[in-house]
Design a protein around this motif. Structure first.
Motif, mmCIF file in Angstrom:
data_model
loop_
_atom_site.group_PDB
_atom_site.id
_atom_site.type_symbol
_atom_site.label_atom_id
_atom_site.label_comp_id
_atom_site.label_asym_id
_atom_site.label_seq_id
_atom_site.Cartn_x
_atom_site.Cartn_y
_atom_site.Cartn_z
ATOM 1 N N GLU A 7 0.829 -1.200 0.000
ATOM 2 C CA GLU A 7 0.000 0.000 0.000
ATOM 3 C C GLU A 7 0.871 1.260 0.000
ATOM 4 O O GLU A 7 0.577 2.243 -0.691
ATOM 5 C CB GLU A 7 -0.913 0.004 1.237
ATOM 6 N N GLY A 164 -5.423 13.760 -0.380
ATOM 7 C CA GLY A 164 -6.128 12.524 -0.033
ATOM 8 C C GLY A 164 -7.533 12.764 0.479
ATOM 9 O O GLY A 164 -8.396 11.875 0.398
ATOM 10 N N GLY A 167 -9.946 12.412 -2.422
ATOM 11 C CA GLY A 167 -9.767 11.228 -3.259
ATOM 12 C C GLY A 167 -8.589 11.274 -4.195
ATOM 13 O O GLY A 167 -8.573 10.598 -5.222
ATOM 14 N N ASP A 173 -3.556 10.062 1.893
ATOM 15 C CA ASP A 173 -4.763 9.240 1.843
ATOM 16 C C ASP A 173 -4.557 7.933 2.612
ATOM 17 O O ASP A 173 -5.443 7.481 3.327
ATOM 18 C CB ASP A 173 -5.109 8.940 0.380
ATOM 19 N N LEU A 174 -3.362 7.351 2.484
ATOM 20 C CA LEU A 174 -3.051 6.116 3.211
ATOM 21 C C LEU A 174 -3.086 6.351 4.714
ATOM 22 O O LEU A 174 -3.640 5.543 5.473
ATOM 23 C CB LEU A 174 -1.670 5.603 2.790
ATOM 24 N N ILE A 176 -4.772 8.641 6.319
ATOM 25 C CA ILE A 176 -6.151 8.885 6.763
ATOM 26 C C ILE A 176 -6.943 7.578 6.820
ATOM 27 O O ILE A 176 -7.630 7.290 7.807
ATOM 28 C CB ILE A 176 -6.841 9.902 5.820
ATOM 29 N N ARG A 177 -6.824 6.765 5.753
ATOM 30 C CA ARG A 177 -7.612 5.526 5.678
ATOM 31 C C ARG A 177 -7.214 4.514 6.757
ATOM 32 O O ARG A 177 -8.074 3.914 7.392
ATOM 33 C CB ARG A 177 -7.466 4.900 4.288
ATOM 34 N N PHE A 178 -5.921 4.329 6.935
ATOM 35 C CA PHE A 178 -5.462 3.323 7.892
ATOM 36 C C PHE A 178 -5.222 3.918 9.284
ATOM 37 O O PHE A 178 -5.677 3.382 10.289
ATOM 38 C CB PHE A 178 -4.162 2.662 7.393
ATOM 39 N N TYR A 180 -6.193 6.871 10.614
ATOM 40 C CA TYR A 180 -7.269 7.601 11.285
ATOM 41 C C TYR A 180 -8.549 6.783 11.383
ATOM 42 O O TYR A 180 -9.070 6.534 12.478
ATOM 43 C CB TYR A 180 -7.539 8.913 10.545
ATOM 44 N N TYR A 181 -9.056 6.328 10.227
ATOM 45 C CA TYR A 181 -10.342 5.611 10.241
ATOM 46 C C TYR A 181 -10.236 4.238 10.892
ATOM 47 O O TYR A 181 -11.186 3.775 11.527
ATOM 48 C CB TYR A 181 -10.870 5.479 8.813
ATOM 49 N N ARG A 182 -9.100 3.560 10.737
ATOM 50 C CA ARG A 182 -8.950 2.218 11.314
ATOM 51 C C ARG A 182 -8.180 2.218 12.634
ATOM 52 O O ARG A 182 -7.925 1.162 13.202
ATOM 53 C CB ARG A 182 -8.242 1.300 10.315
#
Length: 219
Positions: A7, A164, A167, A173-174, A176-178, A180-182
């Motif tokens: 990733e 990010g 989109g 973006d990586l 934020i996705r992993f 922050y959200y996860r």
């Protein structure tokens, strides 16, 4: 861990795409715009108050808008140009606009550091405006132009992280996705370290190149 490295590799590829396109835009359009701002000011050969005011006000307006807001404001332009607002190429559109304005101002500042006496001497010898720009102004300001480009590159890496949000992909973006959200803190830490290392490499390389250019000028 292998999944994360995969990733991260993809994210860095997207970041590289965004930064490369916007840097190219900064050089191809920001450099001429900065030169135009400088030479149309009242103390030089192509004095034109209207062009000077229009260009400098436009640059100041773009630079005064926070990049996150600029991302959203330019979504219709991105949609019109590319037919999409998703992906690194789409994110490169607002990044390019920001980079052009940012670098144009740095170009103007670098050119103002050139000794006016050198320009006056070239004019006295009958050199044309284009010849003065190509053989006097740009070579004399080369070190400053390279320093400005380095600053622009570092800023673009930061902008790419923000891309990010809409989109654009990339390292931001990586994170934020992993991260922050996860709630995967280690991913956030790794991406931050990767960005710090990248910025340090760019800054070190830029400083080295500008120092070399400065030494050449002094010879």
């Amino acid at each position: 861990m292998n999944e994360l490295m995969g990733e991260l590799s993809v994210a860095f590829g997207e970041t590289f795409t965004m930064v490369s396109i916007s840097t190219l835009g900064a050089v191809l359009l920001g450099l001429p715009l900065g030169i135009a701002i400088y030479v149309t000011d009242r103390h030089l050969f192509w004095q034109n108050r209207v062009v000077y005011l229009l260009s400098t006000v436009l640059v100041n307006i773009i630079r005064s808008v926070p990049f996150v807001i600029l991302l959203v404001l330019l979504l219709p332009l991105t949609q019109w140009l590319l037919g999409s607002t998703i992906g690194p190429v789409a994110a490169a559109v607002p990044m390019s606009v920001a980079a052009i304005a940012f670098y144009a101002r740095l170009v103007d500042s670098a050119l103002r550091e050139v000794d006016p006496g050198i320009v006056e001497a070239a004019e006295a010898f009958g050199a044309s405006p284009m010849r003065i720009i190509a053989t006097v102004l740009l070579p004399e300001a080369l070190a400053g132009l390279l320093r400005g480009l380095t600053i622009t590159l570092v800023s673009l890496i930061g902008y790419s992280a923000m891309a990010g949000i809409v989109g654009g992909g990339g390292v931001g973006d990586l994170a934020i996705r992993f991260g922050y959200y996860r709630y995967e803190t280690e991913v956030m830490v790794i991406t931050v370290i990767a960005l710090v290392v990248l910025v340090q490499l760019v800054q070190t390389a830029g400083d080295w190149v500008s120092r070399r250019a400065n030494k050449r000028e002094k010879r």
